[in-house]
Scaffold this active site. Structure first.
Site, PDB file in Angstrom:
ATOM      1  N   CYS A 108     -31.917 -24.194  29.156  1.00 29.89           N
ATOM      2  CA  CYS A 108     -32.787 -23.129  29.632  1.00 29.89           C
ATOM      3  C   CYS A 108     -34.261 -23.519  29.459  1.00 29.89           C
ATOM      4  O   CYS A 108     -34.735 -24.435  30.106  1.00 29.89           O
ATOM      5  CB  CYS A 108     -32.411 -21.828  28.923  1.00 29.89           C
ATOM      6  SG  CYS A 108     -32.974 -20.342  29.744  1.00 29.89           S
ATOM      7  N   HIS A 109     -35.000 -22.847  28.557  1.00 29.89           N
ATOM      8  CA  HIS A 109     -36.383 -23.223  28.258  1.00 29.89           C
ATOM      9  C   HIS A 109     -36.461 -24.285  27.156  1.00 29.89           C
ATOM     10  O   HIS A 109     -37.546 -24.764  26.842  1.00 29.89           O
ATOM     11  CB  HIS A 109     -37.203 -21.996  27.835  1.00 29.89           C
ATOM     12  CG  HIS A 109     -37.604 -21.118  28.981  1.00 29.89           C
ATOM     13  ND1 HIS A 109     -36.702 -20.322  29.651  1.00 29.89           N
ATOM     14  CD2 HIS A 109     -38.803 -20.907  29.576  1.00 29.89           C
ATOM     15  CE1 HIS A 109     -37.336 -19.651  30.612  1.00 29.89           C
ATOM     16  NE2 HIS A 109     -38.602 -19.993  30.584  1.00 29.89           N
TER      17      HIS A 109
END
Length: 184
Positions: A108-109
């Site tokens: 994800c991030h």
């Protein structure tokens, strides 16, 4: 199993982590008999809360982590990488584990950490490596020199990346495969 042969994964955390991206790998790898350590940059025992309110307590602070015990490092997403990428000890650990070819998996991030972690020559660790992430940080990865791939799990040597919680199964499979291959 005897502690000397136990596989140890470390999950870096900070506030507002993506709940599933911490808990799913933790539980999945514990099912395999792995030891999973939760490591933050605050004192040991800090209660971190995920984006959706799930709490987790850290086993260690980053400055007390012995990198020689780490068989895999996991970098979850949510907002936590925005805090973690400001912590030089966490960035240094990523660079050192990468030098040792330890599997480092970001989802994800989480791959933001690979943009901020710099090799000795000052280049982002992700430069020249294939990677994926949550779509909103695609430009950050490209600007750091990554080779973008839109796939559930992208493996480039010891670097493993995935996009979202929907990719957690292939993400965990890639982590387990990378650690098995390294231990052979």
């Amino acid at each position: 199993r005897h502690m000397a042969t136990m596989t140890t994964a470390v999950i870096f955390v900070d506030f507002s982590f993506e709940d599933l991206e911490v808990m799913y790998p933790k539980i999945r790898l514990e099912e395999e008999g792995w030891k999973v350590l939760i490591v933050g940059c605050h004192p040991k025992g800090m209660k971190y809360t995920g984006k959706f309110g799930y709490p987790i307590v850290s086993d260690l602070t980053i400055t007390d982590l012995d990198l020689s015990i780490v068989d895999a490092l996991i970098l979850p997403g949510g907002f936590s990488p925005d805090y973690m990428r400001r912590n030089q000890h966490m960035l240094n650990a990523i660079v050192e584990l990468n030098k040792q070819k330890v599997p480092i998996a970001a989802i994800c991030h989480g791959p933001w950490m690979f943009c901020s972690a710099r090799t000795e020559d000052g280049r982002p660790l992700i430069a020249g490596r294939k990677a994926t992430a949550f779509i909103s940080i695609k430009d950050d990865l490209l600007n750091a020199g990554a080779v973008w791939e839109d796939a559930p799990a992208v493996v480039d040597g010891n670097i493993i990346t995935s996009r979202t919680p929907a990719d957690l199964t292939p993400f965990c499979h890639a982590i387990m495969a990378a650690v098995r291959a390294r231990k052979q």
